[in-house]
Design an enzyme around this catalytic site. Structure first.
Site, PDB file in Angstrom:
ATOM      1  N   TRP A  77       0.695  -1.334  -0.302  1.00  0.00           N
ATOM      2  CA  TRP A  77       0.168   0.004  -0.072  1.00  0.00           C
ATOM      3  C   TRP A  77       1.285   1.126  -0.139  1.00  0.00           C
ATOM      4  O   TRP A  77       0.649   2.511  -0.392  1.00  0.00           O
ATOM      5  CB  TRP A  77      -1.332  -0.376   1.361  1.00  0.00           C
ATOM      6  CG  TRP A  77      -2.410   1.117   1.112  1.00  0.00           C
ATOM      7  CD1 TRP A  77      -2.533   1.500   2.122  1.00  0.00           C
ATOM      8  CD2 TRP A  77      -2.656   1.234  -0.045  1.00  0.00           C
ATOM      9  NE1 TRP A  77      -3.785   1.978   1.988  1.00  0.00           N
ATOM     10  CE2 TRP A  77      -4.207   2.113   0.238  1.00  0.00           C
ATOM     11  CE3 TRP A  77      -2.857   1.564  -0.897  1.00  0.00           C
ATOM     12  CZ2 TRP A  77      -4.519   2.930  -0.571  1.00  0.00           C
ATOM     13  CZ3 TRP A  77      -3.081   1.678  -2.187  1.00  0.00           C
ATOM     14  CH2 TRP A  77      -4.373   2.929  -1.504  1.00  0.00           C
ATOM     15  N   LYS A 110      -5.441  -0.387   8.328  1.00  0.00           N
ATOM     16  CA  LYS A 110      -6.726  -0.325   8.519  1.00  0.00           C
ATOM     17  C   LYS A 110      -6.572  -1.239   9.833  1.00  0.00           C
ATOM     18  O   LYS A 110      -5.800  -2.602   9.877  1.00  0.00           O
ATOM     19  CB  LYS A 110      -7.354  -1.060   7.853  1.00  0.00           C
ATOM     20  CG  LYS A 110      -7.787  -0.118   6.476  1.00  0.00           C
ATOM     21  CD  LYS A 110      -8.267  -0.914   5.502  1.00  0.00           C
ATOM     22  CE  LYS A 110      -8.712  -0.015   4.185  1.00  0.00           C
ATOM     23  NZ  LYS A 110      -9.090   0.113   3.071  1.00  0.00           N
ATOM     24  N   GLY A 143     -11.047   2.850   2.207  1.00  0.00           N
ATOM     25  CA  GLY A 143     -11.791   3.587   1.421  1.00  0.00           C
ATOM     26  C   GLY A 143     -11.759   1.986   0.342  1.00  0.00           C
ATOM     27  O   GLY A 143     -10.774   1.291   0.767  1.00  0.00           O
ATOM     28  N   SER A 199      -9.937  -0.038  -1.922  1.00  0.00           N
ATOM     29  CA  SER A 199      -8.170   0.434  -2.739  1.00  0.00           C
ATOM     30  C   SER A 199      -7.098  -0.690  -2.759  1.00  0.00           C
ATOM     31  O   SER A 199      -7.042  -1.211  -1.537  1.00  0.00           O
ATOM     32  CB  SER A 199      -7.896   1.123  -2.604  1.00  0.00           C
ATOM     33  OG  SER A 199      -8.101   1.163  -0.360  1.00  0.00           O
ATOM     34  N   ALA A 225      -3.921  -1.724  -3.632  1.00  0.00           N
ATOM     35  CA  ALA A 225      -2.408  -1.528  -3.975  1.00  0.00           C
ATOM     36  C   ALA A 225      -2.266  -1.905  -5.276  1.00  0.00           C
ATOM     37  O   ALA A 225      -1.535  -1.034  -6.300  1.00  0.00           O
ATOM     38  CB  ALA A 225      -1.475  -2.023  -3.216  1.00  0.00           C
ATOM     39  N   LYS A 249     -14.578  -4.808   8.134  1.00  0.00           N
ATOM     40  CA  LYS A 249     -15.392  -5.338   6.821  1.00  0.00           C
ATOM     41  C   LYS A 249     -13.780  -6.156   6.329  1.00  0.00           C
ATOM     42  O   LYS A 249     -13.936  -7.843   6.011  1.00  0.00           O
ATOM     43  CB  LYS A 249     -15.171  -4.418   5.116  1.00  0.00           C
ATOM     44  CG  LYS A 249     -14.116  -3.837   5.353  1.00  0.00           C
ATOM     45  CD  LYS A 249     -12.646  -3.845   4.474  1.00  0.00           C
ATOM     46  CE  LYS A 249     -11.094  -3.739   4.621  1.00  0.00           C
ATOM     47  NZ  LYS A 249     -10.188  -3.931   3.943  1.00  0.00           N
ATOM     48  N   ASP A 252     -16.002  -0.290   0.343  1.00  0.00           N
ATOM     49  CA  ASP A 252     -14.547  -1.435   1.352  1.00  0.00           C
ATOM     50  C   ASP A 252     -15.157  -2.730   0.671  1.00  0.00           C
ATOM     51  O   ASP A 252     -13.989  -3.310   1.076  1.00  0.00           O
ATOM     52  CB  ASP A 252     -13.927  -0.415   2.244  1.00  0.00           C
ATOM     53  CG  ASP A 252     -12.783  -1.765   2.685  1.00  0.00           C
ATOM     54  OD1 ASP A 252     -11.798  -1.377   1.752  1.00  0.00           O
ATOM     55  OD2 ASP A 252     -11.636  -0.471   3.347  1.00  0.00           O
ATOM     56  N   SER A 296      -7.532  -9.591  -1.981  1.00  0.00           N
ATOM     57  CA  SER A 296      -7.875  -9.011  -0.967  1.00  0.00           C
ATOM     58  C   SER A 296      -6.798 -10.884  -0.058  1.00  0.00           C
ATOM     59  O   SER A 296      -7.199 -11.601  -0.281  1.00  0.00           O
ATOM     60  CB  SER A 296      -9.448  -9.017   0.066  1.00  0.00           C
ATOM     61  OG  SER A 296      -9.274  -9.681   0.898  1.00  0.00           O
ATOM     62  N   ARG A 297      -5.809 -10.207   0.845  1.00  0.00           N
ATOM     63  CA  ARG A 297      -4.957 -11.162   1.444  1.00  0.00           C
ATOM     64  C   ARG A 297      -6.195 -11.858   2.906  1.00  0.00           C
ATOM     65  O   ARG A 297      -6.348 -12.811   2.923  1.00  0.00           O
ATOM     66  CB  ARG A 297      -3.850 -10.287   1.261  1.00  0.00           C
ATOM     67  CG  ARG A 297      -2.964 -10.372   0.880  1.00  0.00           C
ATOM     68  CD  ARG A 297      -2.131  -9.663   1.435  1.00  0.00           C
ATOM     69  NE  ARG A 297      -1.534  -8.453   1.456  1.00  0.00           N
ATOM     70  CZ  ARG A 297      -1.203  -7.915   1.621  1.00  0.00           C
ATOM     71  NH1 ARG A 297       0.280  -8.063   2.058  1.00  0.00           N
ATOM     72  NH2 ARG A 297      -1.442  -6.396   1.594  1.00  0.00           N
TER      73      ARG A 297
HETATM   74  N1  LIG Z   1      -2.462  -3.770   0.230  1.00  0.00           N
HETATM   75  C1  LIG Z   1      -3.217  -3.144   0.158  1.00  0.00           C
HETATM   76  O1  LIG Z   1      -4.090  -3.091  -1.227  1.00  0.00           O
HETATM   77  C2  LIG Z   1      -4.426  -2.368   1.479  1.00  0.00           C
HETATM   78  C3  LIG Z   1      -5.169  -0.951   0.468  1.00  0.00           C
HETATM   79  C4  LIG Z   1      -5.678  -0.005   2.031  1.00  0.00           C
HETATM   80  C5  LIG Z   1      -5.304  -0.229   2.802  1.00  0.00           C
HETATM   81  N2  LIG Z   1      -4.009  -1.097   3.509  1.00  0.00           N
HETATM   82  C6  LIG Z   1      -3.580  -1.221   4.941  1.00  0.00           C
HETATM   83  O2  LIG Z   1      -2.393  -0.155   4.734  1.00  0.00           O
HETATM   84  C7  LIG Z   1      -1.443  -1.586   5.563  1.00  0.00           C
HETATM   85  C8  LIG Z   1      -0.606  -2.038   5.561  1.00  0.00           C
HETATM   86  O3  LIG Z   1      -0.859  -2.757   4.372  1.00  0.00           O
HETATM   87  P1  LIG Z   1       0.050  -3.347   3.344  1.00  0.00           P
HETATM   88  O4  LIG Z   1      -0.917  -4.283   2.514  1.00  0.00           O
HETATM   89  O5  LIG Z   1       0.632  -2.665   2.597  1.00  0.00           O
HETATM   90  O6  LIG Z   1       0.654  -4.147   3.902  1.00  0.00           O
HETATM   91  P2  LIG Z   1       2.169  -4.976   3.270  1.00  0.00           P
HETATM   92  O7  LIG Z   1       1.810  -7.001   4.265  1.00  0.00           O
HETATM   93  O8  LIG Z   1       2.467  -4.882   1.878  1.00  0.00           O
HETATM   94  O9  LIG Z   1       3.120  -4.203   4.364  1.00  0.00           O
HETATM   95  C9  LIG Z   1       4.682  -4.513   4.776  1.00  0.00           C
HETATM   96  C10 LIG Z   1       5.595  -3.454   5.273  1.00  0.00           C
HETATM   97  O10 LIG Z   1       4.806  -3.237   6.445  1.00  0.00           O
HETATM   98  C11 LIG Z   1       6.081  -2.703   6.861  1.00  0.00           C
HETATM   99  N3  LIG Z   1       6.812  -3.540   7.880  1.00  0.00           N
HETATM  100  C12 LIG Z   1       6.071  -4.419   8.637  1.00  0.00           C
HETATM  101  N4  LIG Z   1       6.884  -4.821  10.009  1.00  0.00           N
HETATM  102  C13 LIG Z   1       6.809  -3.153  10.130  1.00  0.00           C
HETATM  103  C14 LIG Z   1       8.006  -2.482  11.388  1.00  0.00           C
HETATM  104  N5  LIG Z   1       7.865  -3.412  12.510  1.00  0.00           N
HETATM  105  N6  LIG Z   1       7.269  -1.463  11.594  1.00  0.00           N
HETATM  106  C15 LIG Z   1       7.420  -0.559  10.439  1.00  0.00           C
HETATM  107  N7  LIG Z   1       7.009  -1.410   9.100  1.00  0.00           N
HETATM  108  C16 LIG Z   1       7.063  -2.303   8.946  1.00  0.00           C
HETATM  109  C17 LIG Z   1       7.298  -3.561   5.939  1.00  0.00           C
HETATM  110  O11 LIG Z   1       8.174  -2.127   4.778  1.00  0.00           O
HETATM  111  C18 LIG Z   1       6.459  -4.069   5.610  1.00  0.00           C
HETATM  112  O12 LIG Z   1       7.143  -4.214   3.793  1.00  0.00           O
HETATM  113  C19 LIG Z   1      -2.013  -2.788   6.595  1.00  0.00           C
HETATM  114  O13 LIG Z   1      -3.121  -2.045   7.442  1.00  0.00           O
HETATM  115  C20 LIG Z   1      -3.950  -2.232   4.774  1.00  0.00           C
HETATM  116  O14 LIG Z   1      -5.104  -3.601   6.289  1.00  0.00           O
HETATM  117  C21 LIG Z   1      -3.263  -1.871   2.326  1.00  0.00           C
END
Ligand SMILES: NC(=O)c1ccc[n+]([C@@H]2O[C@H](COP(=O)([O-])OP(=O)(O)OC[C@H]3O[C@@H](n4cnc5c(N)ncnc54)[C@H](O)[C@@H]3O)[C@@H](O)[C@H]2O)c1
Length: 333
Positions: A12, A105, A133, A135, A137, A188, A241, A251-252
């Protein structure tokens, strides 16, 4: 154009950085991990989490949190388990009056607090906006038209985030309902896990539609009890969402649910898939529902599947065998 710092170079954070860079902002992408930054630099993309999406050399890649010092906007995009600790670290670098948008989230596991509460406590010098919302990534990274909500009690701060990020690929709405936006986005994920379980059990479209509709009803029931506006749950951070998370292979949460429905033990399914916010949120939602005395049957069943070894097939049977009731009495309007 403005300086934007994105903290968290997972899927994200990387997608948001790529989007802000395309808008012409001066973007820095921060990671807690040197090897992750080195790999993105080497490959010009995040090969593991966002393959095929170019991370332009105009994006500064760093592990130095001082990058936030003069940023017009700091976006927090780390998984929920790391939001509190990242906000604590950020505190030493953030100027008074800074604008922080949380794009993660979830609900804090230890305290059951919403993350804007956690961040506001760690960063009293900042204004905190919730960015949420429907989305994926992968789609934002490819420039697929997407709509999000920027929510803040101080609407002017939400408008500042809107002004900074709105573009022809990302439509941003503002809201002052922080509680509704955060709870919709966090809870959600539990319903998406349940939707995946249904798919893994090879239930039908009827089952999924019922699960999503009734899932949203129980999220809203809890949200309204906690002070949210009911209409928020019919909007992008609620229904929007939920739709995107329950229906997509991006969606994981859903992917982990499918594995669980196919018989993989929940903890193992989560380990296989990666960040599965719904797994953690099932535990916090279970505690919140108990505390607020709000019936959340789907969330409760999901919690039992995840943490109490309850069989998914028996869980569906249990949900379907409850006594009938009037729909009007159990929705949020
Ligand atoms: N992926 C999506 O499509 C998406 C969309 C909207 C919201 N989100 C929300 O955004 C947040 C991040 O999701 P994501 O998909 O990027 O997760 P992800 O699994 O892709 O992120 C992993 C990353 O988090 C960081 N990380 C891991 N441990 C950490 C620590 N201890 N300290 C600081 N950074 C650390 C690292 O950079 C790692 O690469 C989640 O809460 C998710 O619900 C994700």
């Amino acid at each position: 154009m403005s300086k934007i710092a994105v903290l968290g170079s997972g899927g994200w954070g990387t997608a948001l950085a790529v989007m802000a860079d395309r808008m012409g902002h001066e973007v820095t992408l921060w990671s807690a991990f040197e090897d992750e930054i080195a790999a993105i630099r080497r490959h010009g993309q995040h090969t593991k989490l966002l393959p095929g999406i170019a991370v332009s050399p105009t994006i500064t890649l760093t592990t130095n949190m001082a990058c936030v010092e003069d940023a017009a906007l700091v976006i927090l995009a780390v998984p929920s388990f790391a939001i509190g600790s990242t906000a604590q670290k950020l505190s030493a670098y953030l100027q008074p009056g800074a604008l922080v948008a949380n794009a993660g989230k979830g609900i804090e596991e230890a305290s059951c607090r919403r993350f804007s509460q956690v961040i506001e406590e760690a960063l009293p010098q900042a204004s905190v906006v919730v960015l949420s919302g429907p989305s994926h990534a992968e789609e934002v990274g490819r420039g697929v038209p997407t709509s999000l909500v920027a929510a803040c009690r101080d609407l002017e701060k939400a408008q500042r985030v809107q002004d900074l990020l709105i573009n022809d690929k990302l439509r941003l709405y503002t809201s002052s309902d922080v509680i509704g936006a955060e709870l919709g986005g966090a809870l959600k994920n539990v319903i998406a896990l349940a939707a995946g379980i249904c798919d893994g059990l090879q239930m039908g479209d009827n089952t999924k539609a019922a699960l999503m509709t009734r899932g949203l009803a129980e999220i809203a029931r809890l949200g309204v009890k906690m002070g949210a506006e009911s209409y928020t749950f019919a909007g992008l951070t609620g229904m929007g969402d939920l739709i995107v998370t329950c229906g997509s292979m991006h969606s994981r949460n859903r992917r982990a649910g499918i594995l669980i429905g196919q018989g993989v033990p929940p903890a193992q399914a989560v380990q296989q898939v990666g960040t599965v916010e719904g797994y953690l949120a099932a535990a916090t939602a279970h505690r919140l529902a108990e505390k607020e005395q709000v019936p959340m049957p789907i969330t409760e069943i999901c919690y039992r599947i995840c943490y109490e070894n309850y069989s998914p097939r028996e869980a569906v049977q249990a949900l379907m065998s409850r006594p009938g009731c009037h729909e009007k009495d159990t929705v949020w309007f």
